[in-house]
Design a protein around this motif. Structure first.
Motif, short mmCIF file in Angstrom:
data_model
loop_
_atom_site.label_atom_id
_atom_site.label_comp_id
_atom_site.label_asym_id
_atom_site.label_seq_id
_atom_site.Cartn_x
_atom_site.Cartn_y
_atom_site.Cartn_z
N THR A 367 0.62 -1.08 -0.06
CA THR A 367 -0.06 0.08 -0.12
C THR A 367 0.73 1.08 0.29
O THR A 367 0.64 2.16 -0.59
N ASP A 368 2.10 1.05 0.85
CA ASP A 368 2.80 2.33 1.04
C ASP A 368 3.51 2.78 -0.81
O ASP A 368 3.78 4.00 -0.94
N LEU A 369 3.96 1.41 -1.36
CA LEU A 369 4.32 1.75 -2.78
C LEU A 369 3.43 2.27 -3.45
O LEU A 369 3.68 3.32 -4.26
N ALA A 370 1.96 1.87 -3.36
CA ALA A 370 0.93 2.55 -4.31
C ALA A 370 0.85 4.03 -3.89
O ALA A 370 0.89 4.98 -4.77
N ASP A 371 0.87 4.36 -2.33
CA ASP A 371 0.83 5.63 -2.14
C ASP A 371 1.88 6.53 -2.47
O ASP A 371 2.09 7.73 -2.92
N TYR A 372 3.16 5.88 -2.73
CA TYR A 372 4.33 6.72 -3.34
C TYR A 372 4.08 7.13 -4.56
O TYR A 372 4.39 8.29 -4.99
N MET A 373 3.47 6.07 -5.28
CA MET A 373 3.23 6.57 -6.79
C MET A 373 2.39 7.65 -6.83
O MET A 373 2.35 8.49 -7.69
N ALA A 374 1.21 7.49 -5.97
CA ALA A 374 -0.01 8.56 -5.95
C ALA A 374 0.56 9.90 -5.59
O ALA A 374 0.12 10.78 -6.13
N LYS A 375 1.62 9.96 -4.73
CA LYS A 375 2.14 11.30 -4.27
C LYS A 375 3.12 11.65 -5.54
O LYS A 375 3.34 13.01 -5.35
N LYS A 376 3.35 10.97 -6.47
CA LYS A 376 3.95 11.52 -7.47
C LYS A 376 3.24 11.67 -8.51
O LYS A 376 3.72 12.08 -9.77
N GLY A 377 1.94 11.59 -8.50
CA GLY A 377 0.87 12.17 -9.44
C GLY A 377 0.19 11.21 -9.90
O GLY A 377 -0.69 11.44 -10.83
N PRO A 379 -2.56 8.54 -10.61
CA PRO A 379 -4.06 8.25 -9.94
C PRO A 379 -4.00 6.97 -9.05
O PRO A 379 -3.28 6.01 -9.45
N PHE A 380 -4.50 7.15 -7.87
CA PHE A 380 -4.14 5.93 -7.12
C PHE A 380 -4.78 4.26 -7.67
O PHE A 380 -4.22 3.61 -7.63
N ARG A 381 -5.82 4.73 -8.42
CA ARG A 381 -6.32 3.29 -8.91
C ARG A 381 -5.25 2.57 -9.84
O ARG A 381 -5.18 1.68 -10.14
N GLU A 382 -4.72 3.60 -10.80
CA GLU A 382 -3.56 3.12 -11.55
C GLU A 382 -2.38 2.56 -10.81
O GLU A 382 -1.79 1.48 -11.15
N ALA A 383 -2.11 3.49 -9.75
CA ALA A 383 -0.99 2.91 -9.02
C ALA A 383 -1.34 1.32 -8.50
O ALA A 383 -0.55 0.73 -8.25
N HIS A 384 -2.47 1.31 -7.95
CA HIS A 384 -2.85 -0.07 -7.30
C HIS A 384 -2.63 -0.92 -8.34
O HIS A 384 -2.22 -2.18 -8.04
N LEU A 406 16.43 -0.33 -7.87
CA LEU A 406 15.93 1.17 -8.43
C LEU A 406 15.77 0.92 -10.03
O LEU A 406 14.66 1.33 -10.64
N SER A 407 16.69 0.29 -10.77
CA SER A 407 16.42 0.27 -12.14
C SER A 407 15.35 -0.54 -12.52
O SER A 407 14.72 -0.46 -13.60
N ASP A 408 15.15 -1.71 -11.77
CA ASP A 408 13.98 -2.67 -11.93
C ASP A 408 12.54 -1.66 -11.88
O ASP A 408 11.64 -1.79 -12.74
N TYR A 409 12.50 -0.59 -10.86
CA TYR A 409 11.15 0.12 -10.55
C TYR A 409 11.62 1.09 -11.75
O TYR A 409 10.25 1.10 -12.53
N GLN A 410 12.37 1.62 -12.39
CA GLN A 410 12.26 2.56 -13.42
C GLN A 410 11.86 1.93 -14.64
O GLN A 410 11.50 2.76 -15.49
N ALA A 411 12.22 0.64 -14.82
CA ALA A 411 11.98 0.16 -16.03
C ALA A 411 10.37 0.21 -16.07
O ALA A 411 9.79 -0.17 -17.16
N ILE A 412 9.80 0.04 -14.90
CA ILE A 412 8.15 -0.06 -14.96
C ILE A 412 7.75 1.42 -14.98
O ILE A 412 6.74 1.77 -15.83
N SER A 413 8.16 2.50 -14.48
CA SER A 413 8.00 3.75 -14.44
C SER A 413 9.17 4.78 -14.04
O SER A 413 9.72 4.47 -13.27
N PRO A 414 8.97 5.83 -14.72
CA PRO A 414 10.08 6.69 -14.62
C PRO A 414 10.11 7.79 -13.18
O PRO A 414 10.89 8.33 -12.79
N ILE A 415 8.77 7.36 -12.52
CA ILE A 415 8.45 8.38 -11.29
C ILE A 415 9.17 7.89 -10.23
O ILE A 415 9.40 8.50 -9.18
N PHE A 416 9.96 6.68 -10.23
CA PHE A 416 10.43 6.23 -9.20
C PHE A 416 12.02 6.70 -8.95
O PHE A 416 12.75 6.83 -10.08
#
Length: 460
Positions: A367-377, A379-384, A406-416
């Motif tokens: 949930t905190d990972l999803a919240d992290y993405m939501a705080k970066k802009g 939408p929470f449902r997409e982050a979920h 970190l590179s694994d995460y950035q491969a998913i989205s540049p917001i990380f």
């Protein structure tokens, strides 16, 4: 001859005598019955229904009976049916015909209603005291475990990281509500029905208010029919007791689970555990299991009295003799449970490392990972949705969310960014939840302070 036998031509059958009598259990009300009788006698003398000298004689005789019952030198008789008639019979035997004047302007119907109210008033105070001790122990344990990290659960599946303090404080809130309910019930029952007579009051000029004041009651009932037939106060207590037992049962259920080999979050003290007659390695949480089991017993007490009362026409009916055993059983059961749960909790050993290790598994930081993405802009449902896919990948690979690079995460989205891992660390997940009622240590500490204040207010 029965005290009520003037209208009868033959005696009660022996079988009925035993079936009809309640002295085996209602002798427990002897103190309340004598207290009520003393107040009634004093009032009869004051208003002139009997002489002051007769009132004094009645009071002295009643005090003597009370002293002898407490000393264990009085043997009650089945033939005298109940505690009221046993006391009156003893009184008449001791002081003579004046004893027969005690029942002037009174019925056993309003007498027993008074006795049960006085009994429950005292037992509610005792129950509140025991519950307050348990609540204080939970508050102390919570203060000691503000930073004992553990997994929180929904559906008994790991959900989000919390602290043991936060978990225990949930039970503090339950028990504070229980104390509030007991306090409210005590207030409502603290009214005197004496003077209601059998069901229509009396023609004697009784001072009902004087009796109420002497007995520490707040007032008198305003309808004589209701005064003798009301058992709401007993039902209220049984309902309160049932809810309290449910809370104790939930707590004990968790202690049973936590002490299992699969969890190993806690170890019960040897003094509150038992062994097996065949398996030498066993250490069973029998005390917690018994509390859990006795909850059904108190539920049964509530259902028994609800069923007794559901079809009764006004006013008093003999069915209502069945109220006392249910009340007595619930009182005894709940107080015994409170007496044993408090030291069982106080002496248990908490395995902090195992709890903390458990908090790191099961993707409790998802949930905190999803919240992290939501705080970066995002939408929470997409982050979920994103995080769900990441969890699926990690579960297949046997990884945790913090094991990806970190590179694994950035491969998913540049917001990380670099702050990702600090945001999904277990301690940060807990500490960041500072909202009122949340699990952060500082929030829980404030909750402890407010709960102690609430506890003090509920005990007055």
């Amino acid at each position: 001859m029965k005290l009520w036998g003037g209208r009868f031509e033959k005696g009660t059958e022996g079988l009925v005598e035993d079936f009809h009598s309640s002295i085996r259990f209602d002798q427990r009300l002897y103190k309340q019955d004598i207290q009520g009788s003393i107040a009634h006698a004093r009032m009869l003398g004051k208003v002139g229904v009997i002489s002051e000298a007769e009132a004094t004689q009645l009071i002295e005789g009643l005090n003597g009976i009370l002293k002898d019952v407490q000393a264990g030198t009085v043997e009650f008789e089945i033939g005298a049916e109940d505690i009221h008639m046993n006391v009156e019979k003893l009184l008449t035997e001791r002081i003579g015909p004046v004893g027969k004047k005690l029942h002037t302007g009174r019925s056993r119907n309003d007498q027993v209603a008074l006795d049960l109210r006085l009994f429950l008033k005292s037992e509610i105070d005792q129950t509140k005291s025991l519950l307050a001790q348990l609540t204080q122990t939970l508050l102390k344990l919570s203060e000691e475990h503000l930073e004992t990290w553990m997994p929180g659960y929904t559906h008994l599946q790991k959900a989000q990281p919390i602290t043991l303090a936060h978990h225990l404080m949930a039970y503090v809130q339950m028990f504070l509500r229980d104390l509030g309910r007991l306090k409210d019930t005590r207030k409502r029952l603290n009214i005197s029905p004496l003077g209601s007579g059998a069901m229509a009051g009396t023609t004697f000029p009784l001072d009902r208010e004087q009796v109420a004041v002497e007995l520490g009651l707040d007032g008198v009932t305003l309808n004589s029919l209701d005064g003798v037939s009301d058992r709401d106060f007993a039902l209220e207590f049984l309902a309160n007791a049932s809810i309290l037992m449910m809370h104790l049962s939930r707590l004990c259920e968790e202690l049973v689970i936590w002490s299992s080999g699969e969890f190993q979050f806690i170890s019960m003290d040897d003094g509150y555990s038992t062994g097996s007659s065949i398996m030498p390695q066993k250490k069973n949480p029998d005390v917690a299991e018994l509390v859990r089991g006795k909850t059904g017993r108190v539920y049964g007490d509530l259902m028994a009295l609800l069923t007794v009362m559901k079809g009764l026409p006004l006013a008093y009916n003999k069915d209502m003799q069945e109220d006392k055993e249910a009340v007595f059983d619930a009182v005894d059961t709940i107080q015994k449970c409170l007496l044993v749960v408090e030291p069982m909790l106080r002496t248990m050993q908490v395995h902090r490392d195992i709890m903390a290790f458990g908090a790191k598994g099961g993707f409790t930081n998802a949930t905190d990972l999803a919240d992290y993405m939501a705080k970066k802009g995002v939408p929470f449902r997409e982050a979920h949705e994103f995080v769900g896919r990441i969890v699926l990948h990690c579960s297949k690979e046997g990884l945790g969310l913090e094991d990806l690079s970190l590179s694994d995460y950035q491969a998913i989205s540049p917001i990380f960014e670099e702050d990702l891992f600090s945001s999904i660390g277990i301690e940060h997940c807990v500490r960041a939840r500072k909202i009122t009622g949340g699990p952060s240590p500082e929030t829980v500490f404030e909750g402890i302070r407010l709960s102690r204040q609430a506890l003090d207010e509920l005990l007055w």
